[in-house]
Enzyme design. Structure first.
Site, PDB file in Angstrom:
ATOM      1  N   CYS A 177      27.394  39.233  24.881  1.00 19.28           N
ATOM      2  CA  CYS A 177      27.122  40.255  26.023  1.00 19.28           C
ATOM      3  C   CYS A 177      27.408  41.930  25.493  1.00 19.28           C
ATOM      4  O   CYS A 177      28.506  42.038  25.631  1.00 19.28           O
ATOM      5  CB  CYS A 177      28.433  39.621  27.242  1.00 19.28           C
ATOM      6  SG  CYS A 177      28.989  37.903  27.998  1.00 19.28           S
ATOM      7  N   CYS A 207      45.997  38.018  37.542  1.00 21.61           N
ATOM      8  CA  CYS A 207      44.343  37.918  36.812  1.00 21.61           C
ATOM      9  C   CYS A 207      44.702  37.588  35.085  1.00 21.61           C
ATOM     10  O   CYS A 207      44.869  38.798  34.646  1.00 21.61           O
ATOM     11  CB  CYS A 207      43.652  38.732  37.200  1.00 21.61           C
ATOM     12  SG  CYS A 207      41.700  38.122  36.898  1.00 21.61           S
ATOM     13  N   CYS A 220      44.822  34.313  39.115  1.00 24.98           N
ATOM     14  CA  CYS A 220      43.339  34.429  38.944  1.00 24.98           C
ATOM     15  C   CYS A 220      43.295  34.256  37.768  1.00 24.98           C
ATOM     16  O   CYS A 220      44.496  34.594  36.352  1.00 24.98           O
ATOM     17  CB  CYS A 220      42.676  35.668  39.559  1.00 24.98           C
ATOM     18  SG  CYS A 220      41.134  35.931  39.038  1.00 24.98           S
ATOM     19  N   CYS A 263      35.970  34.576  42.933  1.00 27.90           N
ATOM     20  CA  CYS A 263      35.441  35.917  42.293  1.00 27.90           C
ATOM     21  C   CYS A 263      34.308  36.118  41.787  1.00 27.90           C
ATOM     22  O   CYS A 263      34.504  35.629  40.774  1.00 27.90           O
ATOM     23  CB  CYS A 263      37.194  36.304  41.695  1.00 27.90           C
ATOM     24  SG  CYS A 263      37.312  38.230  41.171  1.00 27.90           S
ATOM     25  N   ARG A 314      36.062  44.658  45.021  1.00 24.03           N
ATOM     26  CA  ARG A 314      37.373  45.036  44.566  1.00 24.03           C
ATOM     27  C   ARG A 314      36.199  46.773  43.145  1.00 24.03           C
ATOM     28  O   ARG A 314      35.707  46.202  42.675  1.00 24.03           O
ATOM     29  CB  ARG A 314      37.459  43.941  43.472  1.00 24.03           C
ATOM     30  CG  ARG A 314      38.533  45.004  42.531  1.00 24.03           C
ATOM     31  CD  ARG A 314      39.485  43.713  41.803  1.00 24.03           C
ATOM     32  NE  ARG A 314      40.022  42.770  42.778  1.00 24.03           N
ATOM     33  CZ  ARG A 314      39.717  41.277  42.936  1.00 24.03           C
ATOM     34  NH1 ARG A 314      39.194  41.171  41.729  1.00 24.03           N
ATOM     35  NH2 ARG A 314      40.271  40.738  43.899  1.00 24.03           N
TER      36      ARG A 314
END
Ligand code: SAM
Ligand code: DTB
Ligand code: SF4
Length: 331
Positions: free
Chosen positions: A51, A91, A124, A184, A256
Site C-alpha cells: 500500500c 481499536c 474494533c 468500519c 470519523r
C-alpha cells in the site's frame, strides 16, 4: 447512493452542500456528541503488502521497524488508560496481510480481544484480510466492529496497491458482515485521486448492505520513504465536502475525522463537525504517526459545546435490507 447523485451533490455550491449534510446530521445525530476512539498498533511494521501510502509496508524504508505482537498485559494497560481518559471505543491495528484461523498469532489476538471486550468499551480490530471462519471467531471473542477501508475508487486502487485487489477488500467486508460484526469502512484523501474517484469510493461504501456503522475519512499523512511521500495536501474544502457527502450517503454512520488532524486548525475541524463528522481518534498517537493531544481535543469540544459520546459495547450490527443486493455493483 449512486455516483450520479453524489456528483450532483458534490457540484452544489459549498454552503448548499453543507446545509444539506447538516440537516441529515441533525435528523440522525441530534445530540451534539463526538465519539472518542483510541487506536493502538498492537503489531507494528513489516507488512508484506505494498500500500503506497503506508509507513508499515516492509517494501519501503520508512524508519518504522517490524515489531512483534504486543503482550496482552501491555495492551490491557493501554486499553484501561484509554477508558480512563474517556474513550468509548478501542481499536487495535495489526500490520498483517491478514489473519488465519488455527495459527498461534490468531489465537493470541482472540485472547486479547476477549480480555479487552470485558472493559465495557466498543472493541474494533483491523487485522487485514479475514475469511469466513476468522470473522466468526473474532465476533465470538467480542469484536464489535471490523475496520477495513476501501481507501479509494475501484479504478484507482490498482495504482495504490498491487499485492491485493479491491475485490479482496470487499470479500473481507462481506465476511465481517456475515459474521455479525459492524463494519468500519472508509478511505484516504490525497492519494492522487480525482474527484470522481472519491465519489466512486463513497458510492461503494454507501451501497454496502447493510451500510457501514462507521466511515473513517483519512487525509494522507505523507510518509517519507513511501511512493506518496511528496503528494500535495488535500484542499480543506475538499475534505469538508467529502465529510458532507459521507454524512448524506451513510446517514446513520459515525463519520470519523481520522488521520490528518494535526495539520487542521480548530476552525477547520469545527467545520468538519458541522458538516457531519461525529467521531475522532483520540490520544496523541494514531498507528505510527501523531495525533492531536487529548487536552486540545477536549478543549475544542468544550468550546463548541460538543460532548463525548457514550459507549455502546453491545452494539448490534445493522441488518441487511431484504430488497437490496448485498454487494455494491462494481463497474
Ligand atoms: N492492515 C490493515 C489494513 O490495511 O486494513 C489495517 C491497518 S491500515 C494502517 C488502516 C488504514 O489506515 C488504511 O486503510 C488507511 O485508510 C489508513 N492509513 C494508513 N496509512 C495512512 C497514512 N499515511 N495517511 C492516512 N491514512 C493512512
Ligand atoms: C483508519 O481509517 N484510520 C486509522 C485506523 N483506520 C486504523 C489509521 C490511521 C493511520 C495513519 C497513519 C499511521 O499512523 O501510520
Ligand atoms: Fe499498511 Fe495495512 Fe497495507 Fe499492510 S495492509 S501495508 S498495514 S495499509
Amino acid at each position: 447512493m449512486q455516483f450520479a447523485e453524489l456528483k450532483e451533490l458534490h457540484d452544489l455550491p459549498f454552503f448548499d452542500l453543507i446545509q444539506r449534510s447538516r440537516a441529515v446530521h441533525e435528523e440522525n445525530w441530534p445530540e451534539n456528541e463526538v465519539q472518542l476512539c483510541t487506536l493502538l498498533s498492537i503489531k507494528t511494521g513489516g507488512c508484506s503488502e505494498d500500500c503506497s501510502y503506508c509507513a508499515q509496508s516492509a517494501r519501503y524504508s520508512t524508519g518504522v521497524d517490524a515489531e512483534r505482537l504486543m503482550e496482552k498485559c501491555e495492551i490491557m494497560e493501554r486499553a484501561k488508560a484509554a477508558r480512563e481518559n474517556g474513550s468509548t471505543r478501542f481499536c487495535m491495528g495489526a500490520a498483517w496481510k491478514g489473519v488465519r484461523d488455527g495459527t498461534k498469532r490468531f489465537d493470541q489476538v482472540l485472547d486479547i480481544v476477549r480480555s479487552v471486550s470485558e472493559l465495557g468499551m466498543e472493541v474494533c480490530t483491523t487485522l487485514g484480510e479475514l475469511g469466513e471462519e476468522e470473522a466468526i471467531k473474532l465476533k465470538e471473542a467480542g469484536v464489535t466492529a471490523y475496520n477495513h477501508n476501501v481507501d479509494t475508487s475501484p479504478e484507482h486502487y490498482t495504482n495504490i496497491v498491487s499485492t491485493h485487489t479491491f475485490q479482496d477488500r470487499l470479500n473481507t467486508i462481506r465476511h465481517a458482515q456475515n459474521a455479525g460484526m459492524s463494519v468500519c469502512c472508509g478511505g484516504i484523501l490525497g492519494l492522487g485521486e480525482t474527484v470522481d474517484d472519491r465519489l466512486k469510493m463513497l458510492e461503494v461504501i454507501s451501497e454496502f448492505n447493510p451500510q457501514p456503522e462507521s466511515v473513517p475519512i483519512n487525509s494522507l499523512v505523507p510518509i517519507p520513504g513511501t511512493p506518496m511521500a511528496e503528494n500535495s495536501g488535500v484542499d480543506n474544502f475538499d475534505v469538508v465536502r467529502t465529510i458532507a457527502l459521507a454524512r448524506i450517503a451513510v446517514p446513520k454512520a459515525k463519520v470519523r475525522l481520522s488521520a490528518g488532524r494535526t495539520r487542521m486548525s480548530d476552525e477547520m475541524q469545527a467545520l468538519c463537525f458541522f458538516a457531519g463528522a461525529n467521531s475522532i481518534f483520540y490520544g496523541d498517537k494514531l498507528l505510527t504517526t501523531s495525533n492531536p493531544q487529548s487536552e486540545a481535543d477536549l478543549a475544542l469540544m468544550e468550546k463548541l459545546g460538543l460532548s463525548p459520546q457514550q459507549p455502546n459495547p453491545s452494539q448490534c450490527s445493522p441488518s441487511a435490507e431484504a430488497d437490496k443486493p448485498l454487494e455494491p455493483a462494481l463497474a
